[in-house]
Design an enzyme around this catalytic site. Sequence first.
Site, mmCIF file in Angstrom:
data_model
loop_
_atom_site.group_PDB
_atom_site.id
_atom_site.type_symbol
_atom_site.label_atom_id
_atom_site.label_comp_id
_atom_site.label_asym_id
_atom_site.label_seq_id
_atom_site.Cartn_x
_atom_site.Cartn_y
_atom_site.Cartn_z
ATOM 1 N N HIS A 24 135.217 -99.430 12.788
ATOM 2 C CA HIS A 24 135.841 -100.661 13.274
ATOM 3 C C HIS A 24 137.362 -100.658 13.071
ATOM 4 C CE1 HIS A 24 132.096 -103.568 13.379
ATOM 5 N NE2 HIS A 24 131.977 -102.519 14.184
ATOM 6 N N GLU A 81 132.686 -106.460 20.735
ATOM 7 C CA GLU A 81 133.526 -105.419 20.130
ATOM 8 C C GLU A 81 133.196 -104.073 20.781
ATOM 9 O OE1 GLU A 81 133.743 -105.502 15.831
ATOM 10 O OE2 GLU A 81 135.670 -104.442 15.888
ATOM 11 N N HIS A 147 129.926 -110.907 13.061
ATOM 12 C CA HIS A 147 131.176 -111.192 12.401
ATOM 13 C C HIS A 147 132.294 -111.599 13.360
ATOM 14 C CE1 HIS A 147 133.225 -107.069 13.047
ATOM 15 N NE2 HIS A 147 132.192 -107.125 13.861
ATOM 16 N N ASP A 166 125.657 -106.291 14.867
ATOM 17 C CA ASP A 166 126.274 -105.745 13.648
ATOM 18 C C ASP A 166 125.529 -106.146 12.374
ATOM 19 O OD1 ASP A 166 128.465 -104.173 14.447
ATOM 20 O OD2 ASP A 166 129.704 -105.932 14.777
ATOM 21 N N TYR A 194 128.509 -101.332 3.761
ATOM 22 C CA TYR A 194 128.731 -101.947 5.072
ATOM 23 C C TYR A 194 129.000 -103.443 4.903
ATOM 24 C CZ TYR A 194 127.537 -103.163 9.960
ATOM 25 O OH TYR A 194 127.553 -103.634 11.251
ATOM 26 N N HIS A 227 123.940 -100.691 14.285
ATOM 27 C CA HIS A 227 124.481 -99.543 13.550
ATOM 28 C C HIS A 227 123.434 -99.047 12.565
ATOM 29 C CE1 HIS A 227 128.580 -99.943 14.998
ATOM 30 N NE2 HIS A 227 128.595 -101.215 14.647
HETATM 31 FE FE1 FEO Z 1 131.658 -105.792 15.472
HETATM 32 FE FE2 FEO Z 1 130.034 -102.833 15.427
HETATM 33 O O1 FEO Z 1 131.092 -104.165 16.186
#
Ligand code: FEO
Length: 402
Positions: A24, A81, A147, A166, A194, A227
Amino acid sequence: MQALEIKKDIFWVGAVDYGSFDFHGYSLSPRGTTYNSYLVKDEKIVLFDTVKDSFASTMLCRLNQVLPQKKVDYLIINHVELDHAGAVPQIIAACKPEKIFCSQMALKSIAGHFDTSGWPPIQAVKTGDFISIGKRTIHFVEARMLHWPDSMLSYIPEDKLLITNDAFGQNIASTERFADEIQRPALYAAMQEYYYNIVLPYSQQVLKLLEQARAMKLDVDMIAPDHGLIYRTREDVEYVLNCYEEFALQKPKKRALIIYDTMWHSTEKMAYAVAEGLHAAGVPCRIMDLKRHHHSEVMSELANCGALLVGSPTHNNGILPFVAGTLAYIKGLRRKNLVGGAFGSFGWSGESVKIISEKLADMEVELPAEPVKCQFKPGHGAFEQCFALGKTIGAALAAKCA
Ligand code: FEO
């Protein structure tokens, strides 16, 4: 490139990025990461999120395994994102969805990131909205500031599947796709690293979301984040929810972290004396030289600590830049429930400990002891003061943890 069926007619079609060490744009991801995307084949074919744009061809190859005609009906954008939405233009061009769904807040982010001319209609949804895609329904749960303002989760009750973007992720690039395929301590460490570098500032939202999920009585036996590894058993689902509650509550742990930078090793020697004081109070500690440790390593270590002690010599009437940068990073992540203290050497003016103390106070760190500063080189007196600083802070932490 193979797609992986994670439930009947539901496929992982994402990408594994073994070379991403800068997650990020601000945090380390030493084990790489993945960009997970999921495809549901029902009367309507639905794709959840995409991948970083540089992995578009990888994702299209995986899609081709299960969708030779490449036609997707609906694209759900749970978050804009670019590690998830970067490949949206390529996917739209290749798969020609008839409609896109996203949160109300995502409309703005999409307009700010993409030229949407030629895109299909975009429908904004909110918590409580759902669509039918055949045998299944997809329910949307907004997760604002988890987030980003646009963040959203998707729930498929017929499959007991929660797709979380996320949230609940970890940075693990591997051939394994499921959390039960690796050792629990490694999973916990990756989740914690994380959380503490990405999610921590939004801990109140996490607690609210957990409460909301319990109130909605969502029946979930699989959590699929965007992720890392997928939680595919009820036991793992319970485990990750409990871990998130623990991370969000930030209860103090009886362990301390000392971070410092040093010019001619005086502040470094002071750090070692502070560590002995902590030990004398029964508090184990980790010492991190900020020339050698990235701010995200510091944050990961701080996850296991209830005290933060910071050292810097005075440099140009201020503090050394690695110390200033690391404190700015910790402040932004809004770590709660810490006790702490400051120490440092100086040659002429000696402002560093005052500056550090003010920064710690601004972060709502409790400061139970006066900072320690010493001119030029620490001698017996300064070492005694540093030892006492560590001992006092150790005792304060032990009292909080009792
Ligand atoms: Fe907030 Fe993995 O993007």
